[in-house]
Design a protein around this motif. Structure first.
Motif, PDB file in Angstrom:
ATOM      1  N   GLN A  79      -3.514 -18.097  70.049  1.00 60.20           N
ATOM      2  CA  GLN A  79      -2.928 -17.521  68.844  1.00 60.20           C
ATOM      3  C   GLN A  79      -2.732 -18.591  67.784  1.00 60.20           C
ATOM      4  O   GLN A  79      -2.392 -19.732  68.088  1.00 60.20           O
ATOM      5  N   GLU A  80      -2.969 -18.209  66.535  1.00 62.50           N
ATOM      6  CA  GLU A  80      -2.857 -19.112  65.407  1.00 62.50           C
ATOM      7  C   GLU A  80      -1.958 -18.490  64.344  1.00 62.50           C
ATOM      8  O   GLU A  80      -1.791 -17.272  64.294  1.00 62.50           O
ATOM      9  N   ASP A  81      -1.435 -19.337  63.474  1.00 65.57           N
ATOM     10  CA  ASP A  81      -0.631 -18.864  62.357  1.00 65.57           C
ATOM     11  C   ASP A  81      -1.499 -18.030  61.423  1.00 65.57           C
ATOM     12  O   ASP A  81      -2.624 -18.414  61.101  1.00 65.57           O
ATOM     13  N   ALA A  82      -0.981 -16.904  60.984  1.00 67.06           N
ATOM     14  CA  ALA A  82      -1.749 -16.008  60.133  1.00 67.06           C
ATOM     15  C   ALA A  82      -1.700 -16.388  58.662  1.00 67.06           C
ATOM     16  O   ALA A  82      -2.535 -15.925  57.877  1.00 67.06           O
ATOM     17  N   GLY A  83      -0.756 -17.220  58.260  1.00 66.16           N
ATOM     18  CA  GLY A  83      -0.622 -17.578  56.845  1.00 66.16           C
ATOM     19  C   GLY A  83      -1.881 -18.192  56.266  1.00 66.16           C
ATOM     20  O   GLY A  83      -2.357 -17.795  55.195  1.00 66.16           O
ATOM     21  N   ALA A  84      -2.441 -19.165  56.958  1.00 66.27           N
ATOM     22  CA  ALA A  84      -3.656 -19.814  56.477  1.00 66.27           C
ATOM     23  C   ALA A  84      -4.837 -18.852  56.486  1.00 66.27           C
ATOM     24  O   ALA A  84      -5.682 -18.864  55.586  1.00 66.27           O
ATOM     25  N   LYS A  85      -4.896 -17.997  57.485  1.00 67.75           N
ATOM     26  CA  LYS A  85      -5.988 -17.018  57.571  1.00 67.75           C
ATOM     27  C   LYS A  85      -5.856 -15.966  56.477  1.00 67.75           C
ATOM     28  O   LYS A  85      -6.853 -15.460  55.969  1.00 67.75           O
ATOM     29  N   MET A  86      -4.614 -15.627  56.108  1.00 70.57           N
ATOM     30  CA  MET A  86      -4.416 -14.695  54.992  1.00 70.57           C
ATOM     31  C   MET A  86      -4.890 -15.339  53.689  1.00 70.57           C
ATOM     32  O   MET A  86      -5.516 -14.675  52.855  1.00 70.57           O
ATOM     33  N   PHE A  87      -4.614 -16.626  53.517  1.00 76.16           N
ATOM     34  CA  PHE A  87      -5.096 -17.338  52.337  1.00 76.16           C
ATOM     35  C   PHE A  87      -6.620 -17.323  52.306  1.00 76.16           C
ATOM     36  O   PHE A  87      -7.232 -17.076  51.256  1.00 76.16           O
ATOM     37  N   ALA A  88      -7.259 -17.566  53.447  1.00 76.01           N
ATOM     38  CA  ALA A  88      -8.721 -17.538  53.526  1.00 76.01           C
ATOM     39  C   ALA A  88      -9.261 -16.162  53.147  1.00 76.01           C
ATOM     40  O   ALA A  88     -10.288 -16.054  52.468  1.00 76.01           O
ATOM     41  N   ASN A  89      -8.571 -15.116  53.559  1.00 74.90           N
ATOM     42  CA  ASN A  89      -9.020 -13.768  53.213  1.00 74.90           C
ATOM     43  C   ASN A  89      -8.784 -13.436  51.747  1.00 74.90           C
ATOM     44  O   ASN A  89      -9.506 -12.625  51.174  1.00 74.90           O
ATOM     45  N   LYS A  90      -7.798 -14.061  51.115  1.00 74.04           N
ATOM     46  CA  LYS A  90      -7.639 -13.905  49.671  1.00 74.04           C
ATOM     47  C   LYS A  90      -8.830 -14.534  48.951  1.00 74.04           C
ATOM     48  O   LYS A  90      -9.339 -13.979  47.969  1.00 74.04           O
ATOM     49  N   ILE A  91      -9.282 -15.677  49.454  1.00 70.91           N
ATOM     50  CA  ILE A  91     -10.478 -16.315  48.888  1.00 70.91           C
ATOM     51  C   ILE A  91     -11.699 -15.422  49.119  1.00 70.91           C
ATOM     52  O   ILE A  91     -12.540 -15.264  48.224  1.00 70.91           O
ATOM     53  N   LEU A  92     -11.799 -14.819  50.310  1.00 72.05           N
ATOM     54  CA  LEU A  92     -12.883 -13.872  50.581  1.00 72.05           C
ATOM     55  C   LEU A  92     -12.835 -12.719  49.597  1.00 72.05           C
ATOM     56  O   LEU A  92     -13.869 -12.307  49.057  1.00 72.05           O
ATOM     57  N   PHE A  93     -11.655 -12.191  49.350  1.00 70.52           N
ATOM     58  CA  PHE A  93     -11.502 -11.085  48.401  1.00 70.52           C
ATOM     59  C   PHE A  93     -11.980 -11.498  47.012  1.00 70.52           C
ATOM     60  O   PHE A  93     -12.737 -10.763  46.362  1.00 70.52           O
ATOM     61  N   ILE A  94     -11.562 -12.665  46.552  1.00 67.36           N
ATOM     62  CA  ILE A  94     -11.946 -13.116  45.210  1.00 67.36           C
ATOM     63  C   ILE A  94     -13.457 -13.335  45.122  1.00 67.36           C
ATOM     64  O   ILE A  94     -14.115 -12.840  44.199  1.00 67.36           O
ATOM     65  N   ALA A  95     -14.020 -14.056  46.088  1.00 63.86           N
ATOM     66  CA  ALA A  95     -15.448 -14.370  46.052  1.00 63.86           C
ATOM     67  C   ALA A  95     -16.305 -13.113  46.170  1.00 63.86           C
ATOM     68  O   ALA A  95     -17.289 -12.950  45.429  1.00 63.86           O
ATOM     69  N   SER A  96     -15.949 -12.226  47.076  1.00 71.68           N
ATOM     70  CA  SER A  96     -16.746 -11.006  47.229  1.00 71.68           C
ATOM     71  C   SER A  96     -16.559 -10.067  46.043  1.00 71.68           C
ATOM     72  O   SER A  96     -17.498  -9.367  45.650  1.00 71.68           O
ATOM     73  N   SER A  97     -15.364 -10.064  45.439  1.00 73.11           N
ATOM     74  CA  SER A  97     -15.146  -9.256  44.230  1.00 73.11           C
ATOM     75  C   SER A  97     -15.998  -9.762  43.072  1.00 73.11           C
ATOM     76  O   SER A  97     -16.599  -8.969  42.338  1.00 73.11           O
ATOM     77  N   VAL A  98     -16.046 -11.077  42.918  1.00 76.31           N
ATOM     78  CA  VAL A  98     -16.882 -11.664  41.866  1.00 76.31           C
ATOM     79  C   VAL A  98     -18.344 -11.325  42.118  1.00 76.31           C
ATOM     80  O   VAL A  98     -19.065 -10.891  41.203  1.00 76.31           O
ATOM     81  N   ALA A  99     -18.794 -11.486  43.349  1.00 80.03           N
ATOM     82  CA  ALA A  99     -20.191 -11.192  43.679  1.00 80.03           C
ATOM     83  C   ALA A  99     -20.510  -9.718  43.437  1.00 80.03           C
ATOM     84  O   ALA A  99     -21.539  -9.388  42.830  1.00 80.03           O
TER      85      ALA A  99
END
Length: 141
Positions: free
Chosen positions: A73-93
């Motif tokens: 198990q890992e902390d979800a905070g960093a993974k949530m940040f990574a998914n925000k970046i995924l959201f931004i990048a995929s939204s731009v694309a």
């Protein structure tokens, strides 16, 4: 910053989701860019509401834990940040694709590179940035 208000995530489930992102980006490049809408939705739900609210994460977590493949198990905070970046990048694309620009391939290619690092090498670049930010600028107590 550790997030204690949301459930922790399983490492191998996260890596599998990175593989799915990797595969969907390749599908977007060579078959149809419309699959980027899936990444926008997943990035939004996981990034802003948490992995535990995402139906695909829930499914993969059930499968991986039932098979004993979940990992640690890992902390979800960093993974949530990574998914925000995924959201931004995929939204731009996706927006660039809808606008008729061929530049949508640039953020999609970047997602291929970063998702490859996560699923193949277990290196999350966004998680590294997240940790570096909080080491440099710790939250006020």
């Amino acid at each position: 910053m550790l997030r204690f208000d949301i459930p922790r995530v399983w490492s191998n489930v996260i890596r599998w989701e990175a593989f799915i992102t990797f595969a969907l980006c390749w599908v977007a490049l060579f078959v149809t860019p419309w699959v980027l809408a899936v990444l926008v939705a997943q990035g939004f739900v996981r990034g802003f509401f948490g992995h535990h609210r995402c139906p695909s994460h829930w499914l993969w977590k059930r499968v991986f834990t039932a098979q004993g493949w979940a990992g640690k198990q890992e902390d979800a905070g960093a993974k949530m940040f990574a998914n925000k970046i995924l959201f931004i990048a995929s939204s731009v694309a996706f927006t660039l694709f809808l606008a008729g620009s061929s530049l949508w391939k640039v953020p999609t290619s970047l997602l291929i590179g970063f998702s490859f690092l996560e699923w193949a090498l277990s290196f999350c670049a966004a998680c590294w940035v997240y940790g570096a930010w909080y080491r440099r600028f710790p939250p006020a107590a």
